[in-house]
Design a protein around this motif. Sequence first.
Motif, mmCIF file in Angstrom:
data_model
loop_
_atom_site.group_PDB
_atom_site.id
_atom_site.type_symbol
_atom_site.label_atom_id
_atom_site.label_comp_id
_atom_site.label_asym_id
_atom_site.label_seq_id
_atom_site.Cartn_x
_atom_site.Cartn_y
_atom_site.Cartn_z
ATOM 1 N N ASP B 78 0.827 -1.200 0.000
ATOM 2 C CA ASP B 78 0.000 0.000 0.000
ATOM 3 C C ASP B 78 0.870 1.264 0.000
ATOM 4 N N ARG B 81 2.427 2.008 -3.305
ATOM 5 C CA ARG B 81 1.491 2.687 -4.193
ATOM 6 C C ARG B 81 1.385 4.174 -3.823
ATOM 7 N N ASN B 82 1.267 4.443 -2.531
ATOM 8 C CA ASN B 82 1.094 5.835 -2.100
ATOM 9 C C ASN B 82 2.326 6.698 -2.344
ATOM 10 N N GLU B 291 -9.609 -6.235 -0.818
ATOM 11 C CA GLU B 291 -8.923 -4.965 -0.603
ATOM 12 C C GLU B 291 -9.078 -4.059 -1.817
ATOM 13 N N VAL B 295 -10.846 -0.384 -2.073
ATOM 14 C CA VAL B 295 -10.166 0.835 -2.505
ATOM 15 C C VAL B 295 -10.978 1.500 -3.627
ATOM 16 N N ILE B 312 -3.866 0.495 6.628
ATOM 17 C CA ILE B 312 -3.997 0.560 5.182
ATOM 18 C C ILE B 312 -5.075 1.592 4.881
ATOM 19 N N ASP B 313 -4.875 2.368 3.838
ATOM 20 C CA ASP B 313 -5.796 3.445 3.560
ATOM 21 C C ASP B 313 -6.990 2.908 2.789
ATOM 22 N N TRP B 314 -8.114 2.832 3.457
ATOM 23 C CA TRP B 314 -9.271 2.201 2.841
ATOM 24 C C TRP B 314 -10.245 3.182 2.225
#
Lengths: 231, 799
Positions: B78, B81-82, B291, B295, B312-314
């Motif tokens: 994650d 990706r960010n 997941e 997202v 994790i940024d959901w």
Amino acid sequence: MNAYDFTFCNQRLSALPSGALWWPARRLLCVSDLHLCKSDRVARRSGQMLPPYETAETLARLSADVARTDPATVVCLGDSFDDLNAALSISDKDAETIATLQAGRDWIWIVGNHDPGPVEFAGSHLGEYSALVLTFRHIAGAGPDISGHYHPKHGIPGAGAARPCFMFDESRLILPAYGAYTGGLHATDPVIARLFGPKPCAILTGRKAICVPVRPSGLRARSGRSRGNRP
Amino acid sequence: MDLPPLFHDWFAQRGWSVHPHQQAMLDRADAPALLLIAPTGGGKTLAGFLPTLAELADGGHAGLHTLYVSPLKALAADIKRNLGTPIEEMGLPIRVEDRTGDTSATAKKRQRADPPHILLTTPESLALLTSYEDAPRIFAGLQRIVVDEIHALAESKRGDQLMLALSRLQALCPDLRRVGLSATVEDPGAIARGLACHPDPCEILYADPGPAADISMLVTDERPPWAGGNARYSIPAVLEQVKQHKTTLIFHNTRAQAEIFFHNLWLANDTDLPIGIHHGSLDRDQRMKVEAAMVRGDLRAIVCTGSLDLGIDWGDVDLVIQIGAPKNVKRLIQRIGRANHRYNAPSKALLVPANRFEVVECVAALEAARENDLDGDPKGPGPRDVLCQHILIRACAGPFDADALYAEVRTVGAYADLTRAEFDDCLEFCATGGYALQAYDRWKRLLSRDGLWQLRDPRASRDIRMNIGTIQDTDTLKVRLKGAYKPLGEIEEGFAAQLTQGDTFLIGGEIVRYEGLREVSVEVTRRADKPPKIATFAGTKFATSTQLSQRILRMFQQDRWPELPAHTAEWLHLQREISHMPQADRILVESFPHDGRAHTCFYGFAGRNAQQTLGLLLTKRMEEEGLDPLGFVSTDYATLVWGLQPVPDPAPLFDEAAMRDGFADWLAGNAVMKRTFRASATIAGLIQRNLPQARKSGRQATFSSDILYDTLSKYDPDHLMLQITREEALRGLVDFGRIEELLTRTAGRVDHVTLTRPTPLAAPLLLEAGRIPVAGAGRERLMEETAARLMQDAGIADL
């Protein structure tokens, strides 16, 4: 004594809660799959250093059974040593214990797949041994016979973990593994079940020897091999 | 440190400004150790990375610059990706890669030869990296290490392993700076001391905690049941909440509960809301699908467990529902932080008690959360099983000097007080097994040659590397649909063993039918025609924290309970009328007959694990007294024992000295201790979990680690592994520390109430699952009776 007495081939036999078999008529004590010096073999082969006390523990149990029954003959039903090298590495103290146990008795080492040759100990080294109507060998053959090798274990549903067990029907008797570091194969595993007729019994070892019928159930086998899914 | 102009432009373009805590991190970028405490979603990961991005912006750095370590593989992916977004949009010359158990062998090899600037990894993968002989080359130039979710790591041995790995890295790269990122915790100082290179100080920065959360208990028309954990009664109300919100996370305490709840939710989901399930026993691909859907915003709700606890940024989660009492206020607050991750709005959360007692627990937890009264237990010294593994890992990397390694280990906060003798015991264990009987002179694992310790057989490094890690996986079997390759997930071997063909169970929310075992996986079909048995997962059963238990006991002393729903308040009033309310400084014991057996209920409020241990100890004492106990069941607040004889006077059972003696004896033969032993022995390398070819060997060859425990206890009772097992027993599953605390606070004051029927507080325990049989004289008698009956049935009783 917490033994279980039963009849096999017209002989009265006694399954001791320790996993030894006692034949009072011949004053014969039989134990199978001692796997002495297993930790040494494991260390040699894999580098894993298990607590090196299993030989002392196994011999202590055997000493107790010998003291209790005072047998004329002791039959070790094969795989007495974890391998032939291990038999050489036995400590002086453990070797002395064996010599003490042997004093004044006939001692018969049946060869097993782990110890396929003679070992450095007194006693007779035999492929199989017969007395009266009973034949003792390591791996079950043309019955009736008394053997070891498979390390059977069984549990009573709802009464905790499986325990090493004797297994028998009219033509075959298989002993539990007596050694401290031995696992087991479920009595219902097809590998064992196919050796018996439809109605074998198991005698569980432990505080007290307890006899139960084994219900054939190929599906409950969990041997980790592919045959488990066949009925 | 100032941000390069490029960064300011980028922030400005997005309409963002640098948060004060992000600037503070930049200002202290040179600090050797720095801990940031920020609520979930406070931009703390970016705060951790900004100094790295700024330092790498000019393209002047060759090789590895920053290591990022997180407890979850998914988190590493994650973050990758960010980080991609700012790096791409600013055109920064920075290479970011992740390295976890899921990374391909080829990629791993390449990373060792040519490390990226930023490597994202897990404690286990990092420990593995330090075990390579070329570790000094891989880590050359390393400047910073960022430990994310350090509060989660600090709670387990994974944190100890990570800090030991850091001590190694610090020796390789003396200028290494350490940064920890943590959620809100009760004792930030302890985390800071664990992070710093001992005895260096570690500054703590606090981000703005944001507005207080909006938490309440979900009120339903239906009353919660008396016992159990599935909260089925709340399904309609929960569905209604899901409909009213954009995205809802529905947390459960165990995987099995999550599966059952999800199943029931589906059955009731008549408007076909898109709802997913996520927990650690599901196959990775299945989890990743959920997941990804989340997202994208495709899901309205996710039923989950602790596997979604971490950051994790959901996206747009606007409601968190906690099913079952939260057991621990700190975790509740961290979970609530998952809602409204991005916005500066209060997080919204609902608690759903699964049974009547949990209503009380939820109300207590709500109060504690409002007062921000966080709970936690101080950690003990660094565990020595992890140190043993560290020594073996160090040996894989090449010959080492024992003095230097000892000095290095003591720079880890948790091991700062490790004595040389304790260290030498661990080294001796790694070298020879550390047995009183010297049996392995020829097969030693480590040798000292020219003053340096090394592996006798370098090939042993393969086994050591395969055993790296401190996470205890229970023996599980993969579950596959017949003819399919992709597994659906995993179930415990013990559960699989109970299944017979035709049995059905729940996995990933669907009911499957057991067909058989194939190789080492469970084959299933979708031809389910029976109600499901319940899949049992290891999923941690949390014990209610000491602080929360105390709060409940204080509530019990109130005259009235206006804060509780009427049904629950009435229940407590009835208890007070018929018996007593339990008190913090006394032990309440109730005896009553039920179903033909004598029952005795002991209220200890010591948490599930300690109550379980208490059950084992009490039944042992009762066995000695000839009371023939048959079994017991424990919850977080009480233990119920049943047997053949009533208990005339329970006070002597709690005699402190006898209890401690009993504990010492009992340790020798107890199943939980054996499990504890197995865990430590596996970590320390006595038992190998991934021995090559182990799977191929027949069953007869493998034997249970319980046998090793019994043998060691008998022949070598002071062996290091048994010392470690006894230390572990004060916490965790045995939790004897809380029994000590119980005995101290009650000091022998026992109130015994004898009644003719179950009391209101005891009644739910009669319905509780997880009954434990006592292997005593009573049981042995019943077992013989069963065997005799089976023989009779088979017509062979006279054999």
